[in-house]
Design an enzyme around this catalytic site. Structure first.
Site, PDB file in Angstrom:
ATOM      1  N   ASN A  12      -1.791 -40.641  19.936  1.00  0.00           N
ATOM      2  CA  ASN A  12      -1.917 -41.787  18.898  1.00  0.00           C
ATOM      3  C   ASN A  12      -0.504 -42.400  19.278  1.00  0.00           C
ATOM      4  O   ASN A  12       0.424 -42.820  18.798  1.00  0.00           O
ATOM      5  CB  ASN A  12      -2.274 -41.639  18.211  1.00  0.00           C
ATOM      6  CG  ASN A  12      -2.329 -43.512  17.021  1.00  0.00           C
ATOM      7  OD1 ASN A  12      -2.021 -44.398  17.949  1.00  0.00           O
ATOM      8  ND2 ASN A  12      -2.887 -43.639  15.883  1.00  0.00           N
ATOM      9  N   TRP A  13      -0.298 -43.730  20.080  1.00  0.00           N
ATOM     10  CA  TRP A  13       1.087 -44.747  19.977  1.00  0.00           C
ATOM     11  C   TRP A  13       1.491 -45.221  19.644  1.00  0.00           C
ATOM     12  O   TRP A  13       3.031 -45.979  19.699  1.00  0.00           O
ATOM     13  CB  TRP A  13       1.029 -44.736  21.735  1.00  0.00           C
ATOM     14  CG  TRP A  13       1.044 -44.367  23.024  1.00  0.00           C
ATOM     15  CD1 TRP A  13       0.937 -42.679  23.211  1.00  0.00           C
ATOM     16  CD2 TRP A  13       1.084 -44.134  24.359  1.00  0.00           C
ATOM     17  NE1 TRP A  13       0.416 -41.702  23.969  1.00  0.00           N
ATOM     18  CE2 TRP A  13       0.614 -42.736  25.225  1.00  0.00           C
ATOM     19  CE3 TRP A  13       1.050 -45.264  25.190  1.00  0.00           C
ATOM     20  CZ2 TRP A  13       0.791 -42.693  26.669  1.00  0.00           C
ATOM     21  CZ3 TRP A  13       1.811 -45.380  26.670  1.00  0.00           C
ATOM     22  CH2 TRP A  13       0.753 -43.548  27.554  1.00  0.00           C
ATOM     23  N   LYS A  14       0.483 -45.652  18.763  1.00  0.00           N
ATOM     24  CA  LYS A  14       0.927 -46.718  17.750  1.00  0.00           C
ATOM     25  C   LYS A  14       0.812 -48.211  18.344  1.00  0.00           C
ATOM     26  O   LYS A  14       0.938 -47.838  19.391  1.00  0.00           O
ATOM     27  CB  LYS A  14       2.138 -46.250  16.611  1.00  0.00           C
ATOM     28  CG  LYS A  14       1.355 -44.361  15.646  1.00  0.00           C
ATOM     29  CD  LYS A  14       1.813 -44.836  14.495  1.00  0.00           C
ATOM     30  CE  LYS A  14       1.227 -42.891  14.260  1.00  0.00           C
ATOM     31  NZ  LYS A  14       1.748 -42.653  12.994  1.00  0.00           N
ATOM     32  N   HIS A 102      -7.350 -45.503  10.432  1.00  0.00           N
ATOM     33  CA  HIS A 102      -5.954 -44.552  10.140  1.00  0.00           C
ATOM     34  C   HIS A 102      -5.499 -45.285   9.441  1.00  0.00           C
ATOM     35  O   HIS A 102      -5.476 -46.526   8.684  1.00  0.00           O
ATOM     36  CB  HIS A 102      -5.434 -45.659  11.664  1.00  0.00           C
ATOM     37  CG  HIS A 102      -3.623 -44.437  11.612  1.00  0.00           C
ATOM     38  ND1 HIS A 102      -2.520 -44.399  10.736  1.00  0.00           N
ATOM     39  CD2 HIS A 102      -3.542 -42.905  12.329  1.00  0.00           C
ATOM     40  CE1 HIS A 102      -1.970 -43.717  10.706  1.00  0.00           C
ATOM     41  NE2 HIS A 102      -2.454 -43.078  12.014  1.00  0.00           N
ATOM     42  N   GLU A 104      -2.796 -46.537   8.676  1.00  0.00           N
ATOM     43  CA  GLU A 104      -1.473 -47.427   8.988  1.00  0.00           C
ATOM     44  C   GLU A 104      -2.191 -49.061   8.791  1.00  0.00           C
ATOM     45  O   GLU A 104      -1.765 -49.916   8.441  1.00  0.00           O
ATOM     46  CB  GLU A 104      -0.481 -47.123  10.050  1.00  0.00           C
ATOM     47  CG  GLU A 104       0.548 -45.949   9.859  1.00  0.00           C
ATOM     48  CD  GLU A 104       1.065 -45.586  10.455  1.00  0.00           C
ATOM     49  OE1 GLU A 104       0.302 -46.439  11.929  1.00  0.00           O
ATOM     50  OE2 GLU A 104       1.697 -44.361  10.925  1.00  0.00           O
ATOM     51  N   GLU A 172      -5.689 -36.585   8.300  1.00  0.00           N
ATOM     52  CA  GLU A 172      -4.101 -37.276   8.157  1.00  0.00           C
ATOM     53  C   GLU A 172      -2.881 -37.333   6.592  1.00  0.00           C
ATOM     54  O   GLU A 172      -3.441 -37.997   6.549  1.00  0.00           O
ATOM     55  CB  GLU A 172      -3.746 -38.450   8.873  1.00  0.00           C
ATOM     56  CG  GLU A 172      -4.929 -37.764  10.717  1.00  0.00           C
ATOM     57  CD  GLU A 172      -3.854 -39.496  11.637  1.00  0.00           C
ATOM     58  OE1 GLU A 172      -2.626 -38.420  12.471  1.00  0.00           O
ATOM     59  OE2 GLU A 172      -3.852 -40.518  11.473  1.00  0.00           O
ATOM     60  N   GLY A 178       5.010 -38.668  10.143  1.00  0.00           N
ATOM     61  CA  GLY A 178       5.945 -39.770  10.241  1.00  0.00           C
ATOM     62  C   GLY A 178       7.156 -39.375   9.772  1.00  0.00           C
ATOM     63  O   GLY A 178       8.299 -39.966   9.793  1.00  0.00           O
ATOM     64  N   SER A 218       3.196 -35.504  11.252  1.00  0.00           N
ATOM     65  CA  SER A 218       4.302 -34.608  12.483  1.00  0.00           C
ATOM     66  C   SER A 218       3.701 -33.534  12.752  1.00  0.00           C
ATOM     67  O   SER A 218       4.823 -32.357  13.103  1.00  0.00           O
ATOM     68  CB  SER A 218       5.280 -34.536  10.724  1.00  0.00           C
ATOM     69  OG  SER A 218       5.770 -35.577  10.741  1.00  0.00           O
TER      70      SER A 218
END
Ligand code: 13P
Length: 256
Positions: A12-14, A102, A104, A172, A178, A218
């Site tokens: 997942n490159w975000k 997600h 985020e 997650e 992160g 992570s």
């Protein structure tokens, strides 16, 4: 991982990557994870770049066996939704997977379980696979509520027509994303086992045991092997380490 399930290693490159570095990364990933001719690969590979790079990355990974995914979508097929992207548009550009719910998105855009569920259903309806994310916050873990939080999120976010073919669940823990803090293999397995039990309860043995459950938070070349050795961890949803092709490959090498 149990028999009958295949590992999925997903990047997942975000919100990372411009034309030049995004294409270079996609090419390196395609090269380093290219499926060897005639050889059985023990895992599926997926990259989820930002919308702006989907089309370019689709070209860069063509023929490598690495699949393309998106990080979110709207629930509708088309219409007056300024700034949104529909599942059909994602399919059209070559996506096979879409991440929904997600943490985020839940934090930045106040997405709730029902929204994640509606998006997952739209993804499936469009003929792609939904990756449904759930996970507790640090406060919820410290309060000892992490099992019930994950059970509740799963129940609320799981698409009605979920099967092993159209749905992947990603656990997650928010506190591990992160941060460099990773759930220990035991901590992760504990929650994955709960998710597995819930899936079996609501979908039956076959689908419940067939759905892949990814760990995210992570995950890196150092901890991947031990996490992936757990019976209910069927792959990873990888953020930071997916932005480096060598690290991404090293994580994938943990699939045994
Ligand atoms: P990190 O691997 O950077 O912790 O991100 C995990 C994640 O959120 C993947 O969706």
């Amino acid at each position: 991982m149990a028999k009958g399930r295949r590992f999925l290693i997903a990047g997942n490159w975000k919100m990372n990557g411009l034309k030049k570095d995004g294409c270079a990364l996609a090419k390196s990933v395609a090269k380093s994870l290219k499926k060897a001719k005639g050889k059985k690969q023990p895992f599926d590979r997926l990259v989820c770049p930002p919308y702006t790079l989907l089309s370019r990355v689709a070209d860069a990974i063509k023929g490598s066996g690495v699949k393309l995914g998106a990080q979110d979508c709207h629930v509708a097929e088309k219409g007056a939704h300024t700034g949104d992207i529909s599942p059909h548009m994602l399919k059209d550009v070559g996506c096979k997977f879409v991440i929904v719910g997600h943490s985020e998105r839940r934090t930045d855009h106040r997405e709730v379980d029902a929204k994640a569920k509606a998006k997952a259903e739209a993804v499936i309806e469009a003929g792609m696979i939904a990756i449904v994310c759930i996970g507790e916050t640090l406060a919820q873990r410290e309060a000892g509520r992490f099992i019930s939080v994950n059970q509740r999120q799963l129940k609320g976010s799981l698409p009605a027509a979920a099967t092993a073919k159209n749905t992947v669940v990603a656990y997650e823990p928010v506190w591990a994303i992160g941060t460099g803090l990773t759930a220990s293999p035991e901590q992760a397995q504990e929650v994955h086992a709960v998710i597995r039990a819930e899936l079996v309860k609501s979908l039956g043995e076959e689908e419940g045991n067939g759905i892949r459950i990814l760990y995210g938070g992570s995950m890196n070349p150092k901890n991947a092997k031990e996490l992936l050795a757990q019976p209910d961890i069927d792959g990873g949803l990888i953020g930071g380490a997916a932005l480096n092709a060598d690290d991404f490959r090293a994580v994938a090498a943990g699939c045994k």
